[in-house]
Design a protein around this motif. Structure first.
Motif, PDB file in Angstrom:
ATOM      1  N   SER A  20      42.809  30.742  46.675  1.00 37.29           N
ATOM      2  CA  SER A  20      43.926  30.453  47.325  1.00 37.29           C
ATOM      3  C   SER A  20      43.643  31.318  49.535  1.00 37.29           C
ATOM      4  O   SER A  20      42.980  32.409  49.097  1.00 37.29           O
ATOM      5  N   TYR A  21      43.964  30.379  49.954  1.00 35.83           N
ATOM      6  CA  TYR A  21      42.724  30.720  51.486  1.00 35.83           C
ATOM      7  C   TYR A  21      43.840  31.933  51.943  1.00 35.83           C
ATOM      8  O   TYR A  21      43.041  32.646  52.979  1.00 35.83           O
ATOM      9  N   ASP A  22      44.384  32.322  51.508  1.00 37.68           N
ATOM     10  CA  ASP A  22      45.275  33.498  52.302  1.00 37.68           C
ATOM     11  C   ASP A  22      45.269  34.699  51.379  1.00 37.68           C
ATOM     12  O   ASP A  22      45.655  35.929  52.009  1.00 37.68           O
ATOM     13  N   THR A  23      43.875  35.161  50.857  1.00 38.63           N
ATOM     14  CA  THR A  23      43.904  35.901  50.087  1.00 38.63           C
ATOM     15  C   THR A  23      42.238  37.126  50.198  1.00 38.63           C
ATOM     16  O   THR A  23      42.959  38.575  50.340  1.00 38.63           O
ATOM     17  N   PHE A  24      41.769  36.875  51.783  1.00 34.73           N
ATOM     18  CA  PHE A  24      40.843  37.561  52.302  1.00 34.73           C
ATOM     19  C   PHE A  24      40.341  37.823  51.872  1.00 34.73           C
ATOM     20  O   PHE A  24      39.628  39.453  52.588  1.00 34.73           O
ATOM     21  N   GLY A  25      39.503  38.224  50.498  1.00 29.43           N
ATOM     22  CA  GLY A  25      38.624  38.275  49.623  1.00 29.43           C
ATOM     23  C   GLY A  25      39.130  40.001  49.363  1.00 29.43           C
ATOM     24  O   GLY A  25      38.741  40.871  48.581  1.00 29.43           O
ATOM     25  N   ARG A  26      40.457  39.212  49.078  1.00 26.02           N
ATOM     26  CA  ARG A  26      40.871  40.877  48.690  1.00 26.02           C
ATOM     27  C   ARG A  26      41.260  40.728  46.836  1.00 26.02           C
ATOM     28  O   ARG A  26      41.922  41.502  46.468  1.00 26.02           O
ATOM     29  N   THR A  27      41.093  39.676  46.128  1.00 26.50           N
ATOM     30  CA  THR A  27      40.727  39.934  45.290  1.00 26.50           C
ATOM     31  C   THR A  27      39.969  38.572  44.447  1.00 26.50           C
ATOM     32  O   THR A  27      39.447  37.581  45.282  1.00 26.50           O
ATOM     33  N   SER A  28      40.057  38.467  42.868  1.00 26.19           N
ATOM     34  CA  SER A  28      39.388  37.643  42.489  1.00 26.19           C
ATOM     35  C   SER A  28      40.411  37.070  40.893  1.00 26.19           C
ATOM     36  O   SER A  28      40.781  37.908  40.347  1.00 26.19           O
ATOM     37  N   MET A  29      39.810  36.166  40.653  1.00 24.78           N
ATOM     38  CA  MET A  29      40.240  35.341  39.658  1.00 24.78           C
ATOM     39  C   MET A  29      40.065  36.683  38.203  1.00 24.78           C
ATOM     40  O   MET A  29      41.051  37.010  37.109  1.00 24.78           O
ATOM     41  N   VAL A  30      38.483  37.099  38.132  1.00 25.83           N
ATOM     42  CA  VAL A  30      38.724  37.672  37.116  1.00 25.83           C
ATOM     43  C   VAL A  30      38.691  39.405  36.730  1.00 25.83           C
ATOM     44  O   VAL A  30      38.987  40.019  36.189  1.00 25.83           O
ATOM     45  N   ALA A  31      39.301  39.866  38.056  1.00 24.46           N
ATOM     46  CA  ALA A  31      39.946  41.364  38.270  1.00 24.46           C
ATOM     47  C   ALA A  31      40.949  41.109  38.303  1.00 24.46           C
ATOM     48  O   ALA A  31      41.866  41.500  37.034  1.00 24.46           O
ATOM     49  N   ALA A  32      41.797  40.031  38.471  1.00 28.81           N
ATOM     50  CA  ALA A  32      43.190  39.602  38.515  1.00 28.81           C
ATOM     51  C   ALA A  32      43.732  38.961  36.664  1.00 28.81           C
ATOM     52  O   ALA A  32      44.359  40.065  35.930  1.00 28.81           O
ATOM     53  N   CYS A  33      42.089  38.652  36.271  1.00 29.05           N
ATOM     54  CA  CYS A  33      42.877  38.483  34.502  1.00 29.05           C
ATOM     55  C   CYS A  33      42.390  39.468  33.653  1.00 29.05           C
ATOM     56  O   CYS A  33      42.974  40.453  32.919  1.00 29.05           O
TER      57      CYS A  33
END
Ligand code: ZN
Ligand code: ZN
Length: 280
Positions: A20-33
């Motif tokens: 998502s364009y508005d996460t600006f490097g603050r997250t990742s799919m792996v970390a959220a999983c």
């Protein structure tokens, strides 16, 4: 090692990742999983933003003269990369159900563009949302409208437009954050009370129920009083979805115990499958 089904939280059906364009490097799919797995969530849906800075074929906004694109950060969703990332996470987190999805912004104005993306892959969760409204010939974020107009008037305009989103688009299954601008409700306007807008809320809920769709309980927004979910039932609504709208891993399933308590007090309960919407 079975689940204690009474204690398992609902799926988080509204999460954003690096796609998502508005996460600006603050997250990742792996970390959220990883966060979802640590919390014991049964499922997580990555519902990436589908916002359009320009219009394409079949988009109603084309004929209106309204300038689209209310934020210069907007970028198209890179569908192939996103779907590859989903596959990778499904391999890595085998006990977690990982669902695909999108959050289509202003889908009543961008039907053609939304459909073109949905045709490319399989999307399990399609959310519809309203972030921006037309103002003096261009789209502006609705939270800005709270400062351009008396806040109650901005809120009424917003809720009236949500009815148009529902009636003007059938691409989505779940209505996301139905009172989005209240997140930015100005302190100078006094405490926000849903009862001041009961008629407008009910109009939205009625339209949503009539089309057989699902209401999202969004926990990025203040958690609703049980009254609002009772209105939803009275207007014919039968299903709710829980969404944290997390843009950082630490917010996955944030405030879900509170949201679950409100849903249960209004008579909603979990379905047979852990990924089911909650119903009454
Ligand atoms: Zn949103
Ligand atoms: Zn969102």
């Amino acid at each position: 090692m079975g689940w204690d089904t009474r204690r398992v939280l609902p799926p988080d059906n509204h999460v954003h990742s690096e796609w998502s364009y508005d996460t600006f490097g603050r997250t990742s799919m792996v970390a959220a999983c990883q966060r979802a797995a640590d919390l014991g969530l049964p499922a997580i849906a990555f519902t990436e933003h589908l916002d359009f800075a320009d219009y394409g074929e079949g988009d109603a906004i084309a004929g209106t003269g309204i300038t689209p694109g209310w934020w210069d950060a907007m970028r198209p969703l890179a569908v192939d990369g996103y779907l590859a990332s989903i596959e990778e996470c499904r391999h890595r987190f085998r006990s977690l159900r990982i669902l695909t999805g999108v959050e289509a912004g202003e889908p009543h104005l961008f039907a053609g563009s939304v459909r073109a993306v949905l045709a490319v892959g399989r999307f399990d969760r399609v959310l519809g949302s309203l972030h921006a409204l037309a103002w003096e010939g261009r789209m502006v974020n609705s939270s800005r409208l709270l400062r351009l107009l008396p806040p109650a008037e901005a809120m009424r305009r917003y809720l009236a437009e949500v009815v148009k989103v529902i009636e003007g688009s059938d691409v989505f299954e779940v209505l996301a954050h139905l009172d989005y601008p209240r997140r930015q409700w100005p302190g100078t306007a006094g405490a926000f009370a849903e009862s001041d807008f009961e008629e407008e809320y009910r109009a939205v809920l009625r339209a949503l129920a009539r089309s057989g769709r699902v209401l999202e309980i969004n926990t990025f927004s203040p958690v609703w009083p049980v009254t609002l979910l009772r209105w939803w039932r009275q207007e014919g609504g039968t299903a709710v979805s829980f969404g944290s709208d997390a843009h950082v891993p630490g917010r996955v399933a944030d405030k879900f115990p509170e949201a679950v308590a409100v849903a249960e007090a209004a008579g909603f309960s979990r379905g047979r499958e852990p990924t089911d919407f909650w119903r009454c």
